[in-house]
Motif scaffolding. Sequence first.
Motif, PDB file in Angstrom:
ATOM      1  N   MET A 117       1.002  -1.150   0.241  1.00 14.87           N
ATOM      2  CA  MET A 117      -0.314  -0.074  -0.202  1.00 14.87           C
ATOM      3  C   MET A 117       1.104   1.670  -0.156  1.00 14.87           C
ATOM      4  N   ALA A 118       0.901   1.816  -0.548  1.00 16.50           N
ATOM      5  CA  ALA A 118       1.405   3.250  -1.087  1.00 16.50           C
ATOM      6  C   ALA A 118       1.351   4.145   0.726  1.00 16.50           C
ATOM      7  N   SER A 119       2.548   5.398   0.908  1.00 17.15           N
ATOM      8  CA  SER A 119       2.276   5.954   2.224  1.00 17.15           C
ATOM      9  C   SER A 119       1.134   6.395   2.276  1.00 17.15           C
ATOM     10  N   LEU A 120       1.069   7.254   3.543  1.00 18.67           N
ATOM     11  CA  LEU A 120       0.190   7.647   3.403  1.00 18.67           C
ATOM     12  C   LEU A 120       0.039   8.535   3.440  1.00 18.67           C
ATOM     13  N   GLN A 121       1.882   9.872   3.468  1.00 16.06           N
ATOM     14  CA  GLN A 121       1.673  11.016   2.574  1.00 16.06           C
ATOM     15  C   GLN A 121       0.995  11.495   1.050  1.00 16.06           C
ATOM     16  N   ALA A 122       1.272   9.803   0.216  1.00 21.37           N
ATOM     17  CA  ALA A 122       1.116   9.485  -0.824  1.00 21.37           C
ATOM     18  C   ALA A 122      -0.663   9.546  -1.055  1.00 21.37           C
ATOM     19  N   LYS A 128      -3.059  10.964   1.098  1.00 26.99           N
ATOM     20  CA  LYS A 128      -3.812  12.259   1.076  1.00 26.99           C
ATOM     21  C   LYS A 128      -3.429  13.194   0.019  1.00 26.99           C
ATOM     22  N   LYS A 129      -1.601  12.891  -0.484  1.00 28.55           N
ATOM     23  CA  LYS A 129      -2.062  13.892  -1.236  1.00 28.55           C
ATOM     24  C   LYS A 129      -2.999  13.411  -3.061  1.00 28.55           C
ATOM     25  N   HIS A 130      -2.908  11.947  -3.038  1.00 26.45           N
ATOM     26  CA  HIS A 130      -3.711  11.894  -4.191  1.00 26.45           C
ATOM     27  C   HIS A 130      -5.521  12.130  -4.325  1.00 26.45           C
ATOM     28  N   LEU A 131      -5.865  11.676  -2.649  1.00 29.76           N
ATOM     29  CA  LEU A 131      -7.237  11.828  -2.221  1.00 29.76           C
ATOM     30  C   LEU A 131      -7.593  13.537  -2.720  1.00 29.76           C
ATOM     31  N   GLY A 132      -6.364  14.340  -2.209  1.00 26.87           N
ATOM     32  CA  GLY A 132      -6.910  16.135  -2.638  1.00 26.87           C
ATOM     33  C   GLY A 132      -7.161  16.162  -4.263  1.00 26.87           C
ATOM     34  N   SER A 133      -5.692  15.320  -4.814  1.00 31.20           N
ATOM     35  CA  SER A 133      -6.041  15.612  -6.226  1.00 31.20           C
ATOM     36  C   SER A 133      -7.452  15.504  -7.013  1.00 31.20           C
ATOM     37  N   VAL A 134      -7.962  14.488  -6.309  1.00 33.05           N
ATOM     38  CA  VAL A 134      -9.386  13.257  -6.866  1.00 33.05           C
ATOM     39  C   VAL A 134     -10.581  14.459  -6.273  1.00 33.05           C
ATOM     40  N   ASP A 151      -9.032   3.836   2.901  1.00 33.59           N
ATOM     41  CA  ASP A 151      -7.764   3.389   2.753  1.00 33.59           C
ATOM     42  C   ASP A 151      -6.773   3.706   3.616  1.00 33.59           C
ATOM     43  N   ILE A 152      -7.219   5.342   3.528  1.00 29.98           N
ATOM     44  CA  ILE A 152      -6.277   6.146   4.537  1.00 29.98           C
ATOM     45  C   ILE A 152      -6.442   5.851   6.116  1.00 29.98           C
ATOM     46  N   SER A 153      -8.398   5.262   5.974  1.00 30.76           N
ATOM     47  CA  SER A 153      -8.250   5.097   7.838  1.00 30.76           C
ATOM     48  C   SER A 153      -7.651   4.011   7.826  1.00 30.76           C
ATOM     49  N   ARG A 154      -7.471   3.176   6.854  1.00 31.34           N
ATOM     50  CA  ARG A 154      -7.042   1.432   7.095  1.00 31.34           C
ATOM     51  C   ARG A 154      -5.284   1.261   7.411  1.00 31.34           C
ATOM     52  N   LYS A 155      -5.090   2.801   6.934  1.00 26.25           N
ATOM     53  CA  LYS A 155      -3.148   3.035   6.619  1.00 26.25           C
ATOM     54  C   LYS A 155      -3.301   3.491   8.205  1.00 26.25           C
ATOM     55  N   ARG A 156      -3.582   4.664   8.619  1.00 30.43           N
ATOM     56  CA  ARG A 156      -3.601   4.566  10.300  1.00 30.43           C
ATOM     57  C   ARG A 156      -3.911   3.739  10.526  1.00 30.43           C
ATOM     58  N   GLN A 157      -5.305   3.245  10.673  1.00 30.35           N
ATOM     59  CA  GLN A 157      -4.932   2.503  12.482  1.00 30.35           C
ATOM     60  C   GLN A 157      -3.799   1.208  12.086  1.00 30.35           C
ATOM     61  N   SER A 158      -3.458   0.883  10.524  1.00 27.54           N
ATOM     62  CA  SER A 158      -2.124  -0.396  10.661  1.00 27.54           C
ATOM     63  C   SER A 158      -1.059   0.792  11.301  1.00 27.54           C
TER      64      SER A 158
END
Length: 277
Positions: free
Chosen positions: A1-6, A8-14, A254-261
């Motif tokens: 899975m991509a990093s949390l920062q990546a 978030k950046k992708h989410l902002g673009s979307v 995905d971000i939520s799962r990444k944070r939890q992970s």
Amino acid sequence: MASLQALKKHLGSVRMTGQLAGAMKTVSAVKLSRVNGTLQNFSAYDTMCREILNTFSTELAAVYPCVNPEAPVCYVLLGANRGLCGGYNIELYSYADTVLAEAPENRLLIAVGKHAVSHLNDAGTPPDKTWLLPDTVTMDDCEPLIRDVLTMYREGRISAVILLYQKFVNMLTQTPSSFRLLPLAETEQSRSEEAPLFVPDSTTVLQSAASACLNAAFYTRILEVCAGHQASTLIAMRSAYDNAEASAAALESDISRKRQSDVTASVIETSGSIPES
């Protein structure tokens, strides 16, 4: 899975893409409402003009005779001003390419619309004339274009006028079509045996009727093009907006799962580093 920062950046673009698509969807809905309202209001007048043309086809055709049959045939490509409208432009250009490929070499091409002009220039077939019309077009906007085409025909610089456009069927359907504006087609007339009364005289009435019928036919096709383009843009932007919303929801998950992970990994790492007492 991509990093949390990546992520978030992708989410902002979307989200930015979704906002733009939503704004364009709203604008297209407003423009479509205006153009469709004009088209519906004008349809009654256009229907009456067609009835007059069918009833007096021979007399009206004589008002606009073909002065020079050897002159070029004029093709008017009624295109759009913008892209981002699904397959609307592609279907129109593909149809126009087919028609023009079968057309005589002695032809004149007029392109209407920014996107159509740009496409023809990029394709290496620049138009002989170009016209730009607004998205919510009025009769006053079309009058110079119509007058120019009719003047060329009456002066014998062209022998026929054929419109290439997307016929507006409904919100979901636009059909690439051609329409011969000039010379006027002579149909089998059906009217009473009694000769009509022309006031002030037949020449004045027939000239005015022929001009009105041609203007109505031309303007109706332009309105259909504007309505079809806005409908296609609305549908395309609605789809883009919905896809952006779905992608944003998936990314948030995905971000939520990444944070939890990351939190779980941090807790395990911390607990593993505590020495046993």
